[in-house]
Design an enzyme around this catalytic site. Structure first.
Site, short mmCIF file in Angstrom:
data_model
loop_
_atom_site.label_atom_id
_atom_site.label_comp_id
_atom_site.label_asym_id
_atom_site.label_seq_id
_atom_site.Cartn_x
_atom_site.Cartn_y
_atom_site.Cartn_z
N HIS A 259 -44.02 3.78 29.43
CA HIS A 259 -43.62 2.74 28.47
C HIS A 259 -42.48 3.19 27.55
O HIS A 259 -42.54 3.05 26.32
CB HIS A 259 -44.82 2.29 27.63
CG HIS A 259 -45.67 1.25 28.31
ND1 HIS A 259 -45.14 0.09 28.84
CD2 HIS A 259 -47.01 1.21 28.56
CE1 HIS A 259 -46.11 -0.62 29.37
NE2 HIS A 259 -47.26 0.03 29.22
N ASN B 179 -47.27 -3.31 36.43
CA ASN B 179 -47.10 -4.74 36.18
C ASN B 179 -45.86 -5.04 35.35
O ASN B 179 -45.26 -6.11 35.49
CB ASN B 179 -48.35 -5.32 35.51
CG ASN B 179 -48.67 -4.70 34.17
OD1 ASN B 179 -48.93 -3.51 34.09
ND2 ASN B 179 -48.67 -5.51 33.11
N HIS B 180 -45.43 -4.11 34.50
CA HIS B 180 -44.21 -4.37 33.73
C HIS B 180 -42.98 -4.33 34.63
O HIS B 180 -42.05 -5.14 34.43
CB HIS B 180 -44.10 -3.35 32.59
CG HIS B 180 -44.95 -3.71 31.42
ND1 HIS B 180 -44.44 -4.21 30.24
CD2 HIS B 180 -46.30 -3.66 31.24
CE1 HIS B 180 -45.43 -4.45 29.40
NE2 HIS B 180 -46.56 -4.11 29.98
N HIS C 270 -52.72 1.42 33.07
CA HIS C 270 -52.84 -0.01 32.77
C HIS C 270 -53.90 -0.31 31.72
O HIS C 270 -53.63 -1.04 30.76
CB HIS C 270 -53.14 -0.78 34.07
CG HIS C 270 -53.12 -2.27 33.93
ND1 HIS C 270 -52.01 -2.96 33.49
CD2 HIS C 270 -54.06 -3.20 34.22
CE1 HIS C 270 -52.26 -4.25 33.51
NE2 HIS C 270 -53.50 -4.43 33.93
#
Length: 219
Positions: free
Chosen positions: A25, A78-79, A189
């Site tokens: 992230h 998923n990002h 996640h």
């Protein structure tokens, strides 16, 4: 974005050590600092990320650049999925979801940069398998593995592949089932303050964007 049952099998690392790390992230500086603290050697060691390289942190571009490093590997999160679906394939709903969940950094970049990022992301596997020198086999999938046997992966349909990058059902229910055909699985996640082991599955996403340290596991 159409998902493909792409599983990357890495060769045994006979020269150094392999490490698996939770969602990055956009916190590359912190990742490199923690790797330095454990003596990571980029000439011999490898890092495998459970996905979600981008968003929420200040270094999403630098996180994507890690994909050019020979020592770094990652599965699709998923990002990344939202970025491709929303930006390349023009899914307006998923584009807004992405922008509202940390993807707004892209608005400060040049569209000329995007095709190279899209290409890197679309080449990411949904699953990675690696064996250590002792013969222990590890699987890495972003969110979940919706089957009872690792060998079923190549037959996954779109719904199952989607669950690989999105599902929290087994985590939320704290299911103790094990996945046969693989010794251990690693997921990100789902945020947990500590490493969580359920059956033969490890959840290693502490939420670095919340101010926590990475969980880095030596394989």
């Amino acid at each position: 974005m159409i998902l493909k049952a792409h599983r990357l099998t890495l060769p045994v690392n006979n020269e150094g050590s392999d490490y698996v790390v939770g969602d990055i992230h956009g916190h590359v500086t912190q990742l490199k600092s923690q790797l330095a603290d454990i003596g990571f050697n980029a000439d011999t060691d490898r890092v495998i990320c459970v996905g979600d390289l981008i968003d929420r942190g200040p270094e999403s571009i630098e996180a994507l650049e890690l994909l050019d490093e020979p020592w770094f590997f990652a599965v699709l999160g998923n990002h990344e999925y939202l970025m491709i679906s929303g930006m390349k394939y023009k899914n307006s709903r998923e584009r807004m979801t992405w922008l509202n969940h940390g993807g707004d950094w892209v608005m400060h970049t040049s569209p000329d940069q995007w095709p190279a990022w899209f290409d890197r992301i679309e080449r990411l596997p949904v699953a990675i398998e690696v064996e250590n020198r002792e013969g222990v086999r590890y699987g890495i999938v972003h969110a979940d593995f919706p089957s009872d046997h690792w060998d079923n992966f190549e037959q996954f349909d779109q719904d199952q592949l989607y669950r690989c990058i999105w599902s929290r059902s087994n985590f939320n229910s704290r299911s103790e089932h094990s996945v046969r055909g693989i010794d251990y699985l690693f997921h990100g996640h789902c945020i947990s303050d500590f490493e969580l082991k359920l059956g033969n599955r490890y959840y290693i996403e502490p939420g670095v964007f919340l101010g926590n340290d990475f969980i880095i596991k030596k394989l």
